[in-house]
Design an enzyme around this catalytic site. Structure first.
Site, short mmCIF file in Angstrom:
data_model
loop_
_atom_site.label_atom_id
_atom_site.label_comp_id
_atom_site.label_asym_id
_atom_site.label_seq_id
_atom_site.Cartn_x
_atom_site.Cartn_y
_atom_site.Cartn_z
N TYR A 64 0.49 -0.86 -0.09
CA TYR A 64 0.01 -0.15 0.15
C TYR A 64 0.77 1.22 0.24
O TYR A 64 0.48 2.27 -0.04
CB TYR A 64 -1.08 -0.32 1.20
CG TYR A 64 -1.65 -0.93 1.23
CD1 TYR A 64 -1.96 -2.19 0.23
CD2 TYR A 64 -2.85 -1.03 2.57
CE1 TYR A 64 -3.01 -3.11 1.24
CE2 TYR A 64 -3.63 -2.26 2.74
CZ TYR A 64 -3.82 -3.00 1.21
OH TYR A 64 -4.11 -4.67 2.32
N HIS A 83 0.80 -11.06 2.77
CA HIS A 83 -0.97 -10.65 1.24
C HIS A 83 -1.55 -11.98 0.78
O HIS A 83 -2.64 -11.75 0.32
CB HIS A 83 0.02 -9.63 1.11
CG HIS A 83 -1.07 -8.57 0.32
ND1 HIS A 83 -0.41 -7.45 0.29
CD2 HIS A 83 -2.22 -8.08 0.03
CE1 HIS A 83 -1.54 -6.57 0.33
NE2 HIS A 83 -2.31 -7.15 0.27
#
Ligand SMILES: NC(=O)c1ccc[n+]([C@@H]2O[C@H](COP(=O)([O-])OP(=O)(O)OC[C@H]3O[C@@H](n4cnc5c(N)ncnc54)[C@H](OP(=O)(O)O)[C@@H]3O)[C@@H](O)[C@H]2O)c1
Length: 280
Positions: free
Chosen positions: A52, A110
């Site tokens: 991110y 992730h």
């Protein structure tokens, strides 16, 4: 007005709040202000990721807030391109440097990227980083039961949390059942389905009206009653407060069922099936 959020215990004995803040898209100064606002409102679980590009923003928000670090639960995630053991260890360190933190409360893989087939060594790196004190709890995102079974078989350690896409259009009944049976907590990403047309759904509006709540609050309460931990993202202090104000009402079994019935096989927002989809 600050809310106190109850916590649940994970399979490693640590605890996390039953709702958190998503931070995808919250970057820079505006992002840090939004995250600090959420902390002041009462959020204690903050979800970021290496990919991110905002671990630094989260670290800055923590330093700006009045809440001590030890009261917060900060999550970050290992990207797909760094699954090999040595790269994973270095990436965890880099994640900490970016946020200027000494430890993460939770660190997750992730995506499994099963075609690359390096997720078991990534998991071993997380297990070791936990032993070294860089991480308090370890988990994964988007792992199917077959991936979780393999982690346990090859390392003897099951994740504490599996963060998966979960919202009324994709209710993940089978996956949640597997988690429940194996004492893995479900965390819900895109819990509001990224504010797609679920927020205009007539059936949800009726339930919301009957409780004097919004559709978002009904959906987040539904996650809570399922035993899942939603992490809604909002940049707006007003909506952050709305999203955390779900502990003064409850949904009946019939209402829970009405929400669950909105699910559909193609309900994923972006068709990201972890068996096929890869993210690096
Ligand atoms: N592990 C993974 O693979 C994965 C994948 C995706 C996401 N995530 C994590 O999960 C978090 C949450 O998911 P998400 O950001 O995809 O989607 P989400 O939380 O379901 O939805 C966020 C959207 O909903 C809006 N919103 C929030 N509260 C609202 C309310 N009360 N009323 C109306 N609109 C509202 C937000 O706008 P405003 O900001 O303007 O309020 C934003 O556009 C992410 O931020 C990220 O931390 C993880």
């Amino acid at each position: 007005m600050s809310k106190t959020v109850e916590e649940i215990t994970l399979n490693d004995g640590t605890s996390v709040p039953v709702i958190g803040l998503g931070t995808y898209g919250l970057n820079g100064n505006a992002g840090a202000s939004a995250i600090t606002s959420a902390i002041e409102i009462g959020y204690r679980l903050i979800d970021t990721a290496y990919n991110y590009e905002n671990e630094g923003t989260v670290g800055e928000a923590i330093r700006r807030s009045t809440v001590p670090r030890e009261e917060l639960r900060i999550t970050s995630k290992l990207p797909g391109r760094y699954h090999e053991y040595n790269k994973a260890v270095t990436t965890i360190q880099e994640s900490l440097y970016r946020a200027n933190l000494d430890y993460y409360d939770l660190y997750l893989i992730h995506w499994p990227n099963p075609k690359q087939d390096h997720y078991v060594e990534a998991w071993q790196a997380l297990i070791d980083a936990k032993k070294w004190g860089l991480i308090r709890s370890i988990g994964v995102c988007n792992f199917l039961p077959e991936h979780l079974v393999r982690l346990e078989k090859e390392t003897g350690v099951l994740p504490s949390i599996n963060q998966i896409e979960l919202h009324p259009f994709f209710n993940q009944e089978e996956q949640r059942k597997w988690h429940m049976e194996h004492n893995v907590k479900t965390e819900s990403w895109s819990p509001l389905a990224r504010a797609n047309d679920v927020l205009q759904n007539d059936k949800l509006q009726k339930i919301a009206d009957s409780h004097n709540k919004t559709i978002s609050q009904v959906i987040l309460r539904w996650h809570h009653q399922l035993g899942a931990i939603p992490i809604p993202k909002s940049a707006s202090p007003v909506r952050q407060l709305e999203n955390i104000s779900i502990f003064d009402f409850s949904l009946s079994d019939a209402e829970m069922e009405l929400v669950a019935e909105l699910t559909r096989p193609d309900g994923r927002n972006k068709n990201q099936d972890p068996a096929e989809y890869e993210e690096f």
